[in-house]
Design an enzyme around this catalytic site. Structure first.
Site, short mmCIF file in Angstrom:
data_model
loop_
_atom_site.label_atom_id
_atom_site.label_comp_id
_atom_site.label_asym_id
_atom_site.label_seq_id
_atom_site.Cartn_x
_atom_site.Cartn_y
_atom_site.Cartn_z
N ASP A 171 0.77 -1.41 0.15
CA ASP A 171 0.14 -0.01 -0.14
C ASP A 171 0.68 1.14 -0.35
O ASP A 171 1.79 1.11 0.59
CB ASP A 171 -0.88 0.20 1.20
CG ASP A 171 -1.86 -1.11 1.46
OD1 ASP A 171 -2.31 -1.51 0.36
OD2 ASP A 171 -2.00 -1.70 2.46
N ARG A 212 -1.70 -2.73 -4.09
CA ARG A 212 -3.07 -2.92 -3.29
C ARG A 212 -3.39 -1.35 -3.38
O ARG A 212 -3.47 -0.67 -4.30
CB ARG A 212 -2.65 -3.36 -2.02
CG ARG A 212 -3.76 -3.53 -1.15
CD ARG A 212 -5.11 -4.58 -1.76
NE ARG A 212 -6.11 -4.81 -0.78
CZ ARG A 212 -7.08 -5.31 -1.08
NH1 ARG A 212 -7.27 -6.08 -2.40
NH2 ARG A 212 -8.06 -5.81 -0.17
N ARG A 231 -13.35 1.11 -5.40
CA ARG A 231 -12.84 1.75 -4.19
C ARG A 231 -12.49 3.03 -4.34
O ARG A 231 -11.38 3.30 -3.84
CB ARG A 231 -11.86 0.65 -3.59
CG ARG A 231 -12.45 -0.56 -3.34
CD ARG A 231 -11.73 -1.44 -2.29
NE ARG A 231 -12.43 -2.42 -2.01
CZ ARG A 231 -11.66 -3.25 -1.39
NH1 ARG A 231 -10.46 -3.37 -1.03
NH2 ARG A 231 -12.48 -4.67 -0.68
N LYS A 275 -13.79 3.54 -0.79
CA LYS A 275 -14.90 2.75 -0.11
C LYS A 275 -14.95 3.41 1.27
O LYS A 275 -13.67 3.77 1.76
CB LYS A 275 -14.43 1.46 -0.07
CG LYS A 275 -15.07 0.51 0.99
CD LYS A 275 -14.20 -0.98 0.77
CE LYS A 275 -14.62 -1.88 1.71
NZ LYS A 275 -15.88 -2.54 1.45
#
Ligand SMILES: *[C@@H]1O[C@H](CO)[C@@H](O)[C@H](O)[C@H]1NC(C)=O
Length: 377
Positions: free
Chosen positions: A175, A197, A257, A260
């Site tokens: 991330d 990610r 997303r 999200k």
């Protein structure tokens, strides 16, 4: 004064005004008041180890990046099994079998016997409290590793840098920006690209007061969970007590997303420019409270995924005057899906908070494209 002397004086003056190694501007919205490293004398890391040390020690610091810090290969590589839950075409992302994820969550996905990923990308650099991390001009790049503000980290400014190339082919490959159990975090003018990610992940503990402003989320990738070159894992806001201002961000070429939202997160999305999505932007499940105003949605297939079980206000309402002290702005749409929600029950959550201003959506696409991401200051 001779003209050459005058010229030298002017250059010195100009560079000290425009290339000063300090934070530019101030946070608006929920993270207003953040000071980061404050007035600490700037430090200029020259090696990866120095950068990691400055970010992770307990001193207040202004850390200035003047080059690319390349972490790829510095922690070795891992070869292991994986799986292909999103398809086996060349453009599909592959999942690393992290903590047996493939077996536990995607038991029917085709297995991939051997994939090799870079270890440095998997876990970001820890950023402790009272830090400003800023790039000089367009020089500040961190390659192959993200950053993490966790475990009580508070009062941090990240500005004008790029984070890129975190195992983009592999989900669980890393991330870019992680916030969890934190407070007063301002991420401004940061470019993220080619991420495995999430570009941004907040949750599941309280992240408290956060402002994400003028950032450029670039979702262009050769590998995607939707197998179409559009990155799926953009922004994940699921903290347990989060106040998130998103203002002036450029969210480009994503497929899911984006963001999200759930878990008791109050999101004020204002004057952002979302351009070109083949999937959805908002996911708003239970515990999502979203005020969206003055944004531009251009070429967005699905602005909000249904069903919506959270609360969203996306059309101006008199309640804005009550809790924001001003009217809300209309959102603007071009070749996009609909987005018309009038939930007002959550708006009292804005009472007493620092609330970002809102401009009309009409100038937003141009101004966001001119300012979002690193290298503009
Ligand atoms: C951060 O700075 C504040 C204000 O100077 C100080 O009270 C606090 O202890 C610092 N936090 C850390 C973890 O050093």
């Amino acid at each position: 004064m001779r003209s050459s002397t005058l010229f030298t004086a002017l250059v010195a003056c100009t560079s000290s005004v425009f290339a000063a190694d300090k934070v530019y501007g101030a946070a608006e919205g929920f993270a207003k008041g953040v000071t980061g490293g404050g007035s600490a004398a700037p430090v200029y890391p020259t090696t990866n180890a120095e950068l990691v040390s400055y970010l992770g020690d307990s001193s207040a610091r202004v850390i200035v990046l003047t080059k690319t810090f390349d972490f790829t290969g510095t922690e070795g590589k891992t070869t292991s099994a994986g799986c292909s839950p999103w398809g086996t075409a060349a453009g599909c992302q592959i999942a690393i079998n992290k903590d047996n994820w493939c077996k536990n969550y995607e038991p029917n996905a085709p297995t991939v016997s051997s994939i090799t990923y870079d270890n440095a990308g998997v876990l970001g650099i820890t950023v402790k409290s009272n830090k400003s991390l800023i790039g000089q001009g367009a020089k500040g790049v961190i390659k192959g590793k993200g950053i993490r503000m966790v475990s009580g980290a508070k009062n941090i400014i990240i500005q004008n840098i790029m984070i890129t190339e975190l195992n983009p082919r592999y989900v669980w490959g890393g991330d870019a920006i992680t916030v969890n159990n934190a407070d007063l975090i301002w991420i401004d003018r940061v470019t993220t690209s080619l991420i495995g990610r999430q570009h941004y992940v907040l949750g599941t503990d309280a992240s408290n007061r956060i402002t994400l402003s003028n950032n450029y989320i670039n979702g262009v990738s050769s590998w995607s969970a939707t197998c179409d070159g559009y990155h799926y894992w953009a922004i994940y806001l699921t903290g347990s007590n989060d106040l998130v201002t998103m203002k002036g961000n450029y969210i480009y070429h994503t497929s899911g997303r984006g963001p999200k939202v759930s878990g008791n997160t109050l999101l004020h999305a204002v004057n952002n420019y979302w351009y070109d999505s083949t999937g959805h932007l908002f996911e708003a499940t239970t515990g999502a409270y979203i005020l969206a105003e003055g944004n531009v949605f251009q070429n967005i297939k699905t602005v909000v995924e249904t069903p919506v079980t959270g609360q969203i206000l996306s059309v101006p309402n008199a309640v804005c005057n009550t809790y924001l002290g001003r009217a809300c702005q209309n959102n603007g749409f071009g070749s996009s899906g609909t987005f018309s929600y009038a939930n007002t029950g959550f708006m009292s959550k804005f009472s007493g908070k620092n609330i970002a201003s809102a401009a009309a959506y009409t100038g937003v696409a141009a101004s966001v494209k001119a300012t979002a991401g690193y290298g503009h200051i």
